[in-house]
Write a protein that holds these residues in place. Structure first.
Motif, PDB file in Angstrom:
ATOM      1  N   ALA A  99       0.829  -1.203   0.000  1.00 24.56           N
ATOM      2  CA  ALA A  99       0.000   0.000   0.000  1.00 24.56           C
ATOM      3  C   ALA A  99       0.866   1.256   0.000  1.00 24.56           C
ATOM      4  O   ALA A  99       2.042   1.222  -0.370  1.00 24.56           O
ATOM      5  CB  ALA A  99      -0.933  -0.039   1.201  1.00 24.56           C
ATOM      6  N   LYS A 100       0.318   2.350   0.477  1.00 28.23           N
ATOM      7  CA  LYS A 100       1.027   3.629   0.451  1.00 28.23           C
ATOM      8  C   LYS A 100       2.265   3.603   1.332  1.00 28.23           C
ATOM      9  O   LYS A 100       3.344   4.067   0.922  1.00 28.23           O
ATOM     10  CB  LYS A 100       0.071   4.732   0.915  1.00 28.23           C
ATOM     11  CG  LYS A 100       0.701   6.109   0.949  1.00 28.23           C
ATOM     12  CD  LYS A 100      -0.318   7.156   1.397  1.00 28.23           C
ATOM     13  CE  LYS A 100       0.319   8.535   1.440  1.00 28.23           C
ATOM     14  NZ  LYS A 100      -0.653   9.569   1.910  1.00 28.23           N
ATOM     15  N   TYR A 101       2.117   3.076   2.534  1.00 26.38           N
ATOM     16  CA  TYR A 101       3.248   3.024   3.462  1.00 26.38           C
ATOM     17  C   TYR A 101       3.798   1.588   3.465  1.00 26.38           C
ATOM     18  O   TYR A 101       3.200   0.696   4.089  1.00 26.38           O
ATOM     19  CB  TYR A 101       2.809   3.442   4.865  1.00 26.38           C
ATOM     20  CG  TYR A 101       2.267   4.848   4.921  1.00 26.38           C
ATOM     21  CD1 TYR A 101       3.115   5.949   4.811  1.00 26.38           C
ATOM     22  CD2 TYR A 101       0.902   5.083   5.090  1.00 26.38           C
ATOM     23  CE1 TYR A 101       2.620   7.244   4.870  1.00 26.38           C
ATOM     24  CE2 TYR A 101       0.399   6.366   5.140  1.00 26.38           C
ATOM     25  CZ  TYR A 101       1.270   7.445   5.022  1.00 26.38           C
ATOM     26  OH  TYR A 101       0.781   8.727   5.074  1.00 26.38           O
ATOM     27  N   LYS A 102       4.907   1.395   2.789  1.00 25.46           N
ATOM     28  CA  LYS A 102       5.511   0.049   2.668  1.00 25.46           C
ATOM     29  C   LYS A 102       6.516  -0.159   3.804  1.00 25.46           C
ATOM     30  O   LYS A 102       7.722   0.003   3.650  1.00 25.46           O
ATOM     31  CB  LYS A 102       6.182  -0.095   1.304  1.00 25.46           C
ATOM     32  CG  LYS A 102       5.195   0.007   0.123  1.00 25.46           C
ATOM     33  CD  LYS A 102       5.925  -0.149  -1.202  1.00 25.46           C
ATOM     34  CE  LYS A 102       4.969  -0.145  -2.368  1.00 25.46           C
ATOM     35  NZ  LYS A 102       4.174   1.106  -2.474  1.00 25.46           N
ATOM     36  N   VAL A 103       5.968  -0.527   4.967  1.00 27.80           N
ATOM     37  CA  VAL A 103       6.831  -0.772   6.127  1.00 27.80           C
ATOM     38  C   VAL A 103       7.619  -2.059   5.927  1.00 27.80           C
ATOM     39  O   VAL A 103       8.765  -2.184   6.372  1.00 27.80           O
ATOM     40  CB  VAL A 103       5.967  -0.843   7.403  1.00 27.80           C
ATOM     41  CG1 VAL A 103       6.855  -1.052   8.631  1.00 27.80           C
ATOM     42  CG2 VAL A 103       5.144   0.426   7.553  1.00 27.80           C
ATOM     43  N   LEU A 104       7.017  -3.026   5.246  1.00 27.76           N
ATOM     44  CA  LEU A 104       7.677  -4.290   4.933  1.00 27.76           C
ATOM     45  C   LEU A 104       7.993  -4.361   3.449  1.00 27.76           C
ATOM     46  O   LEU A 104       7.316  -3.734   2.627  1.00 27.76           O
ATOM     47  CB  LEU A 104       6.776  -5.471   5.324  1.00 27.76           C
ATOM     48  CG  LEU A 104       6.354  -5.583   6.796  1.00 27.76           C
ATOM     49  CD1 LEU A 104       5.454  -6.798   6.990  1.00 27.76           C
ATOM     50  CD2 LEU A 104       7.570  -5.661   7.719  1.00 27.76           C
ATOM     51  N   SER A 105       9.021  -5.122   3.120  1.00 28.11           N
ATOM     52  CA  SER A 105       9.369  -5.381   1.720  1.00 28.11           C
ATOM     53  C   SER A 105       8.946  -6.798   1.377  1.00 28.11           C
ATOM     54  O   SER A 105       9.131  -7.733   2.173  1.00 28.11           O
ATOM     55  CB  SER A 105      10.877  -5.208   1.491  1.00 28.11           C
ATOM     56  OG  SER A 105      11.258  -3.873   1.722  1.00 28.11           O
ATOM     57  N   LYS A 106       8.376  -6.962   0.184  1.00 26.12           N
ATOM     58  CA  LYS A 106       7.884  -8.264  -0.253  1.00 26.12           C
ATOM     59  C   LYS A 106       8.741  -8.783  -1.406  1.00 26.12           C
ATOM     60  O   LYS A 106       9.119  -8.023  -2.300  1.00 26.12           O
ATOM     61  CB  LYS A 106       6.418  -8.154  -0.696  1.00 26.12           C
ATOM     62  CG  LYS A 106       5.779  -9.484  -1.084  1.00 26.12           C
ATOM     63  CD  LYS A 106       4.312  -9.305  -1.456  1.00 26.12           C
ATOM     64  CE  LYS A 106       4.178  -8.797  -2.876  1.00 26.12           C
ATOM     65  NZ  LYS A 106       4.457  -9.850  -3.865  1.00 26.12           N
ATOM     66  N   THR A 107       9.011 -10.065  -1.333  1.00 30.66           N
ATOM     67  CA  THR A 107       9.753 -10.720  -2.413  1.00 30.66           C
ATOM     68  C   THR A 107       8.952 -11.941  -2.881  1.00 30.66           C
ATOM     69  O   THR A 107       8.599 -12.791  -2.054  1.00 30.66           O
ATOM     70  CB  THR A 107      11.144 -11.186  -1.938  1.00 30.66           C
ATOM     71  OG1 THR A 107      11.844 -10.067  -1.365  1.00 30.66           O
ATOM     72  CG2 THR A 107      11.935 -11.763  -3.092  1.00 30.66           C
ATOM     73  N   GLU A 110      -0.085  -8.155  -5.250  1.00 29.95           N
ATOM     74  CA  GLU A 110      -0.824  -9.267  -4.665  1.00 29.95           C
ATOM     75  C   GLU A 110       0.101 -10.082  -3.761  1.00 29.95           C
ATOM     76  O   GLU A 110       1.296 -10.198  -4.018  1.00 29.95           O
ATOM     77  CB  GLU A 110      -1.411 -10.157  -5.762  1.00 29.95           C
ATOM     78  CG  GLU A 110      -2.394  -9.446  -6.695  1.00 29.95           C
ATOM     79  CD  GLU A 110      -3.628  -8.940  -5.971  1.00 29.95           C
ATOM     80  OE1 GLU A 110      -4.023  -9.590  -4.974  1.00 29.95           O
ATOM     81  OE2 GLU A 110      -4.184  -7.900  -6.380  1.00 29.95           O
ATOM     82  N   VAL A 111      -0.465 -10.651  -2.709  1.00 26.52           N
ATOM     83  CA  VAL A 111       0.293 -11.470  -1.750  1.00 26.52           C
ATOM     84  C   VAL A 111      -0.010 -12.935  -2.022  1.00 26.52           C
ATOM     85  O   VAL A 111      -1.179 -13.333  -2.130  1.00 26.52           O
ATOM     86  CB  VAL A 111      -0.072 -11.093  -0.303  1.00 26.52           C
ATOM     87  CG1 VAL A 111       0.617 -12.048   0.672  1.00 26.52           C
ATOM     88  CG2 VAL A 111       0.328  -9.643  -0.018  1.00 26.52           C
ATOM     89  N   ASP A 112       1.075 -13.743  -2.093  1.00 21.08           N
ATOM     90  CA  ASP A 112       0.928 -15.181  -2.338  1.00 21.08           C
ATOM     91  C   ASP A 112       1.568 -15.950  -1.171  1.00 21.08           C
ATOM     92  O   ASP A 112       2.450 -15.420  -0.460  1.00 21.08           O
ATOM     93  CB  ASP A 112       1.598 -15.557  -3.658  1.00 21.08           C
ATOM     94  CG  ASP A 112       1.214 -16.961  -4.099  1.00 21.08           C
ATOM     95  OD1 ASP A 112       0.060 -17.135  -4.543  1.00 21.08           O
ATOM     96  OD2 ASP A 112       2.065 -17.861  -3.981  1.00 21.08           O
ATOM     97  N   SER A 113       1.147 -17.159  -0.975  1.00 18.75           N
ATOM     98  CA  SER A 113       1.645 -17.958   0.157  1.00 18.75           C
ATOM     99  C   SER A 113       3.118 -18.313   0.022  1.00 18.75           C
ATOM    100  O   SER A 113       3.738 -18.761   0.988  1.00 18.75           O
ATOM    101  CB  SER A 113       0.810 -19.239   0.294  1.00 18.75           C
ATOM    102  OG  SER A 113       0.870 -20.003  -0.899  1.00 18.75           O
ATOM    103  N   THR A 114       3.705 -18.100  -1.157  1.00 21.88           N
ATOM    104  CA  THR A 114       5.129 -18.401  -1.351  1.00 21.88           C
ATOM    105  C   THR A 114       6.012 -17.173  -1.167  1.00 21.88           C
ATOM    106  O   THR A 114       7.234 -17.268  -1.301  1.00 21.88           O
ATOM    107  CB  THR A 114       5.343 -18.975  -2.766  1.00 21.88           C
ATOM    108  OG1 THR A 114       4.893 -18.015  -3.737  1.00 21.88           O
ATOM    109  CG2 THR A 114       4.580 -20.273  -2.953  1.00 21.88           C
ATOM    110  N   ASP A 115       5.429 -16.024  -0.872  1.00 24.21           N
ATOM    111  CA  ASP A 115       6.201 -14.783  -0.737  1.00 24.21           C
ATOM    112  C   ASP A 115       6.970 -14.779   0.590  1.00 24.21           C
ATOM    113  O   ASP A 115       6.607 -15.465   1.551  1.00 24.21           O
ATOM    114  CB  ASP A 115       5.277 -13.570  -0.788  1.00 24.21           C
ATOM    115  CG  ASP A 115       4.622 -13.410  -2.155  1.00 24.21           C
ATOM    116  OD1 ASP A 115       5.129 -14.009  -3.114  1.00 24.21           O
ATOM    117  OD2 ASP A 115       3.601 -12.698  -2.233  1.00 24.21           O
ATOM    118  N   THR A 116       8.015 -13.981   0.603  1.00 26.30           N
ATOM    119  CA  THR A 116       8.782 -13.741   1.834  1.00 26.30           C
ATOM    120  C   THR A 116       8.793 -12.249   2.123  1.00 26.30           C
ATOM    121  O   THR A 116       8.674 -11.421   1.213  1.00 26.30           O
ATOM    122  CB  THR A 116      10.228 -14.246   1.708  1.00 26.30           C
ATOM    123  OG1 THR A 116      10.861 -13.583   0.611  1.00 26.30           O
ATOM    124  CG2 THR A 116      10.259 -15.748   1.486  1.00 26.30           C
TER     125      THR A 116
END
Length: 781
Positions: free
Chosen positions: A652-660, A665-671
């Motif tokens: 979202a607007k404030y990306k406190v976490l980084s997604k890989t 979209e969030v997937d169950s294999t993301d870290t």
């Protein structure tokens, strides 16, 4: 001795009275002797002079005698008792002169002139005759003021001259039709705006002539009215066919205004003016085709759709002339119903429904006030039609297959938007306060409260049209709970106003919040007395389950520190209130977390779900990656809630976490890992609380619950009626149920029948037949 003074030749001498005795003869010297003239001879002489003078006047030549001599002659004849033959001679001479000088020449040239030419020639002759008649009147003035004044049966000289002109000129069969047709032709030319200024003046002079000749009412007016009626009828038939409603209204109003103004400019009689106005109303407004045009639903809808209030005001003015304003009610109601239904059932613009309804109502109110001049009947139509369409219902995707009216839900959500977002959440087209950028803070705050209250008053006006309040109450109650628990209201005063204004059933929620604040204050005082200093500041809202919406229990593993504090509070509460059971609703909680990040410290305001997820990274390094499965195991959240929560923190607007890998979209294999590059100018940051938004499942559940409650209410009403009546026909039962439940909205007969079937299955009642064969029901005790 007596003396007498005697005057002779300018001298006075004394005379002895005793010497003169007896009557004396007085002699006047040098006295002229006037010979006696023959009166008949004098009469003929004066009459001859007057005849010569009249002949000269009639041919517009110089008088053979002076005006004074002629006037004295008339006076002498009148004093000699010769007034009657003198007047007869005058009349015969005028008659002969008018005929020879004006009548016969006009008749001779009439065949070569058009109607306007005939009128112009007669008018010139009339004006010439008036000039000559003034000269005649000045000579015979003594006759007019003495003999004729004392003879009521005889006309004055002016009346005699006018009468003779009317007889010898106007009444001529060859001239009269041309005179009248010429005047009417000039009138028609002025109506079609082809009349030149010279002819316009000619028409004014002609009308004055008709008045003077005394033929206005007897000859000119009937001719004018007959031709005007034909012109108006032809004009109206043509305009009805060729113009749309707006242009027809404008053309009619223009014609009426021009005709009435023309009557004033030309000096037409008030009777003529009133008759012309009646003809205009008959032929432009009250004819079958014309009335159908003015009252057409399609045409009125187009004017209302275009918000053409000036033309609508003209339409109202035309109809008011014939007391037809009540006839506007059906098309007015049809427009309101059609447009309102389109707004209510427009699935693509569902979120704009209330704003559109408010604007629609405002536009209708302005039309009613400005165009319809606050007509009582049309005001009733506005309210009745608005009430009818806003309570319409149909089974659709908007209400998840139920027949709940949608406006109740959307009004509740609009109120939530206003109270939650304040002035900035109010659409720009519904307020003027947003355009003022030059006010101080105190004034701005005061204006915001005023505008919020104004918006709520407008929405409350919409709410009054809603019959069934159950849908509104269900959604409003859920939204109010979120605002109160998350402290997201823009105005506490407005909240209480709405709670009391919209429904009285919500007062317990406000009381619960007051008691909850007192409870927390008491709890913290207890901690201070025990000198207990917890590591976190816990605030708890203890609510009565019956007054608040029900919320599902979502599994969540809360941090150990929070669990310890909730346990302490629970012991405190049970000790103070024995017999009560606390059920924690973590889905409604929110937290404030302090974060120490590489690029600066921040304070995050987050939901309980977001806080639990963020605290998983509390002891992790900035480059440590945590897989989705680990976060789910540590938080206890299901896939739906966890993915939405991670999406708010990493995408979202404030990306406190980084997604890989990166993506929205969030997937169950993301870290996931801490965003070491996160920075923002603000120290305190509020991250969007996803759980505060209504989900489709919640919306569906609310609609279904309202529909179920409505069914139970209907069945209860049926049972009460059956219990009191024992036996009742089907139609009477349906009617009584509708009457018993109308305060919560009008029920559909089909829904009542379905609930009757359910009660028959439950053996509350059974079917039977009346003696006349009608369907009926009997109550089973």
């Amino acid at each position: 001795m007596t003396t007498v003074a005697k005057k002779s030749g300018g001298m006075t001498r004394q005379v002895d009275a005793s010497v003169q005795s007896g009557p004396k003869k007085l002699v006047v010297k040098n006295l002229r002797q006037t010979p006696r003239s023959d009166p008949e001879k004098y009469f003929k002489q004066v009459l001859s002079q007057l005849d010569a003078a009249l002949s000269a006047i009639l041919v517009n030549e110089r008088l053979p005698y002076s005006n004074e001599e002629l006037y004295r002659g008339v006076e002498n004849l009148c004093r000699q008792g010769r007034a009657a033959p003198l007047f007869r001679a005058l009349g015969e001479k005028c008659k002969e002169g008018i005929s020879s000088q004006f009548g016969k020449p006009l008749v001779a040239q009439a065949s070569s002139l058009d109607y306007t030419g005939v009128l112009r020639s007669v008018l010139e002759s009339w004006e010439a005759w008036n000039v000559r008649l003034k000269t005649i009147h000045s000579i015979f003035y003594f006759l007019d003021r003495s003999y004729l004044l004392r003879s009521p049966s005889l006309p004055t000289i002016e009346e005699m001259g006018t009468s003779e002109f009317r007889t010898q000129v106007f009444s001529q069969p060859t001239l009269q039709p041309g005179i009248l047709s010429g005047a009417c032709s000039l009138m028609n030319a002025e109506r079609v705006e082809t009349l030149v200024e010279r002819d316009s003046a000619l028409l004014c002079r002609a009308i004055k002539m008709f008045y003077s000749l005394g033929v206005y009412s007897s000859h000119f007016e009937p001719e004018l009215l007959g031709r005007s009626s034909s012109y108006f009828a032809s004009w109206s038939d043509d305009k009805v066919k060729t113009l749309d409603l707006a242009h027809y209204i404008q053309a009619c109003q223009k014609l009426i205004d021009q005709e009435l103004q023309r009557c004033d400019d030309l000096g037409l009689d008030t009777v003529t003016r009133k008759t012309l106005e009646t003809y205009l109303e008959d032929l432009l407004i009250d004819g079958d085709k014309q009335r159908g045009k003015l009252l057409s639903t399609t045409g009125l809808s187009a004017l209302l759709q275009a918000d053409d209030r000036d033309t609508l005001k003209q339409l109202y003015g035309l109809l008011r002339r014939r007391d037809l304003c009540e006839k506007l009610r059906p098309p007015f109601e049809a427009f309101i119903s059609e447009q309102g239904s389109q707004i209510v059932f427009d699935e693509t613009r569902e979120q704009e429904m209330v704003v559109r309804l408010l604007n629609f109502k405002k536009k209708l109110d302005m039309t009613w006030e400005h165009s319809f001049l606050m007509h009582v009947g049309l005001g009733h139509s506005l309210r009745e039609a608005f009430e009818a369409f806003i309570n319409k219902s149909k089974r659709s995707n908007m209400t998840w297959g139920t027949d709940n009216p949608k406006p109740g839900e959307m009004i509740a959500k609009h109120v939530d938007m206003v109270l939650k977002g304040g002035l900035k959440a109010i659409p720009a087209n519904t307020t003027a306060a947003k355009n003022d950028n030059h006010v101080d803070a105190d004034a701005s705050s005061e204006d915001e409260d005023v505008e919020i209250n104004k918006q709520l008053d407008n929405v409350l006006e919409l709410f009054r049209f809603v019959h069934g309040k159950a849908v509104f109450e269900a959604f409003y109650k859920r939204d109010l709970a979120r605002r109160l628990l998350l402290n997201r209201s823009a105005s506490a005063d407005a909240e209480k106003k709405c709670g009391a204004g919209f429904t009285h059933n919500l007062e317990q929620m406000f009381k619960d919040m007051e008691l909850a604040r007192e409870e927390v204050t008491s709890y913290k005082s207890m901690l201070e007395e025990r000198d207990s200093r917890p590591t976190i500041d816990l605030n708890v809202s203890v609510l009565s389950a019956s007054a608040w919406p029900s919320y599902p229990d979502v599994p969540l593993i809360i941090p150990r520190e929070v669990q310890q504090q909730t346990t302490v509070f629970e012991h405190y509460h049970k000790a103070k209130h024995s017999g009560r059971k606390l059920t924690w609703k973590h889905s409604l909680a929110h937290c404030q977390l302090k974060a120490y990040l590489p690029k600066g410290n921040k304070e995050f305001v987050v939901s309980s779900y977001q806080a639990v997820v963020l605290l998983i990274f509390k002891d992790k390094s900035t480059n440590a990656e945590v897989p989705y499965d680990h976060i789910q195991a540590a938080s206890g959240l299901d896939d739906v809630e966890l993915k939405r929560t991670l999406q708010s923190l990493a995408c979202a607007k404030y990306k406190v976490l980084s997604k890989t890998p990166k993506g929205r979209e969030v997937d169950s294999t993301d870290t996931f890992s801490i965003n070491a590059n996160f920075s923002d100018q603000k120290y305190r940051i509020k991250i969007n609380q996803i759980q505060a938004k209504e989900t489709k499942e919640e919306n569906k559940e609310t609609h279904e619950r309202v529909a179920a409650d409505r069914a139970y209410e209907t069945q209860a009403a049926i049972v009460r009626i059956m219990k009191s009546r024992k036996t009742i026909t089907h139609l009477d039962l349906v009617s009584d149920v509708i009457a018993a439940t109308k305060s919560r909205g009008v029920l559909d007969a089909g829904d009542i029948k379905k609930n009757i079937e359910k009660l028959i299955e439950k053996e509350y009642m059974e079917r039977e037949q009346t003696e006349d064969g009608r369907n009926a029901y009997s109550y089973l005790a």
